[in-house]
Design a protein around this motif. Structure first.
Motif, PDB file in Angstrom:
ATOM      1  N   ARG A  97      -3.502   0.344  -4.638  1.00  0.00           N
ATOM      2  CA  ARG A  97      -4.275   0.009  -5.473  1.00  0.00           C
ATOM      3  C   ARG A  97      -2.593   0.333  -7.218  1.00  0.00           C
ATOM      4  O   ARG A  97      -2.180   0.679  -7.008  1.00  0.00           O
ATOM      5  N   GLY A  98      -2.471  -0.316  -8.484  1.00  0.00           N
ATOM      6  CA  GLY A  98      -2.425  -0.407  -9.137  1.00  0.00           C
ATOM      7  C   GLY A  98      -0.949  -1.681  -9.832  1.00  0.00           C
ATOM      8  O   GLY A  98      -0.603  -1.660  -8.484  1.00  0.00           O
ATOM      9  N   GLY A  99      -0.464  -0.867 -10.173  1.00  0.00           N
ATOM     10  CA  GLY A  99       1.260  -1.428 -10.711  1.00  0.00           C
ATOM     11  C   GLY A  99       0.794  -2.826 -10.251  1.00  0.00           C
ATOM     12  O   GLY A  99       0.684  -3.400 -10.849  1.00  0.00           O
ATOM     13  N   ARG A 100       2.186  -3.498  -9.698  1.00  0.00           N
ATOM     14  CA  ARG A 100       2.462  -5.355  -9.865  1.00  0.00           C
ATOM     15  C   ARG A 100       1.392  -5.820  -8.021  1.00  0.00           C
ATOM     16  O   ARG A 100       1.591  -6.808  -8.249  1.00  0.00           O
ATOM     17  N   LEU A 101       0.881  -4.357  -7.895  1.00  0.00           N
ATOM     18  CA  LEU A 101      -0.725  -5.391  -6.510  1.00  0.00           C
ATOM     19  C   LEU A 101      -1.561  -6.754  -7.195  1.00  0.00           C
ATOM     20  O   LEU A 101      -2.158  -5.553  -8.209  1.00  0.00           O
ATOM     21  N   THR A 102      -2.075  -7.015  -5.803  1.00  0.00           N
ATOM     22  CA  THR A 102      -3.122  -8.127  -6.814  1.00  0.00           C
ATOM     23  C   THR A 102      -4.079  -7.068  -6.163  1.00  0.00           C
ATOM     24  O   THR A 102      -3.946  -6.942  -5.219  1.00  0.00           O
TER      25      THR A 102
END
Length: 304
Positions: A173-178
């Protein structure tokens, strides 16, 4: 209990570990109704700290008592019981030696806007409480994943030196993840591989969807049938050092018994090591929970 060929084959995969760590892995693998089969079913109860007591326990108020979960894990024939420090402390003496325990060493809460977890206990606590393993959550994709990996490195080194096993909760989760990408097949496989690379003995991951999140990964996944869940589980195991590391799959949000049974069949058929189910067990009444576990144990034993 003697070591079965199935358990010995698993222990042989952990070539660098000392006898103490292997003994604790054997304690987990040999315990409960799946003992000796090479399959696992683990009860994790860290949701009170993660989501709050009301959201976690109101469907079954007996769950407000930590000792209820100890008894449920023991009577249900689970392989191990995982919980944070405070919960394990409430029954450590009463239930000593009755079930292997896993000290969940970091936790978050539902109010935080940061994808991170606080370390709430130490390896010394795990030894004091007679635990077989320590547990730790990482968030692959988060901007703080590198700090989490470094935290785990120190914890894992001490735990293994003391003869304890390690369990990693790998939640992308987080960062560039949808949001959709958090359970994508390629992302889940990557998360499991990261957890294996940093030294996890047992890895917990959510069951993946057939979605492919990373454009760069699409060619590797094209031309294959990812609709069957068993095929996706098989790929997750492939990513765990070709099945050389144990991966258990979480039950996630509340599901019907039939949905959980189908998932267990797919985990079994895909070569997964078993289930780690919290809310889908302890939010049901004791009678319903034990009936559910009975059927899942039968599935993993192939008694369809």
């Amino acid at each position: 209990m003697s070591i079965t060929p199935e358990v010995k084959a698993i222990l042989d995969l952990y070539e660098s570990d000392n006898p103490g760590t292997k003994a604790n892995l054997a304690r987990i693998l040999n315990h409960g109704r799946l003992g000796g089969t090479g399959k696992l079913i683990i009860l994790p109860v860290d949701q009170g700290l993660e989501h709050g007591p009301a959201r976690s326990f109101y469907p079954n108020p007996a769950g407000y008592d930590p000792q209820y979960h100890y008894k449920l894990a023991i009577d249900g024939g689970f392989s191990a019981f995982a919980a944070p420090l405070g919960m394990l402390e409430t029954g450590a003496a009463t239930f000593a030696g009755q079930i292997p325990t896993i000290l969940k060493m970091n936790s978050s809460n539902s109010w935080s806007s940061v994808n991170d977890q606080a370390v709430t206990s130490c390896v010394g606590d795990a030894l004091r409480l007679g635990c077989s393993a320590v547990g730790f959550t990482i968030y692959p994709g988060s901007d703080i994943i590198f700090e989490q990996i470094e935290e785990f490195r120190h914890i894992a080194a001490e735990a293994k030196r003391c003869g304890l096993a390690t369990v990693i909760w790998a939640y992308p989760r987080g960062g560039r993840l949808t949001k959709r990408g958090e359970t994508a097949l390629d992302v889940s496989a990557y998360a499991v591989h990261i957890a294996a690379q940093i030294g996890g003995h047992i890895i917990k991951v959510k069951l993946p969807t057939s979605h492919i999140e990373q454009p760069e990964a699409i060619p590797a996944y094209s031309g294959k049938d990812w609709a069957p869940l068993a095929n996706r589980v098989s790929h997750i195991m492939e990513s765990a050092f070709a099945g050389r590391r144990m991966v258990v799959f979480s039950g996630g949000e509340a599901k019907t018994p039939d949905e959980l049974f189908k998932e267990a069949e797919a985990i079994r058929d895909g070569g997964g090591f078993g289930s780690i189910m919290g809310r889908n067990v302890f939010q049901r009444s004791r009678e319903e929970a034990l009936e559910l576990v009975d059927k899942i144990v039968e599935i993993y034993k192939k008694k369809d």
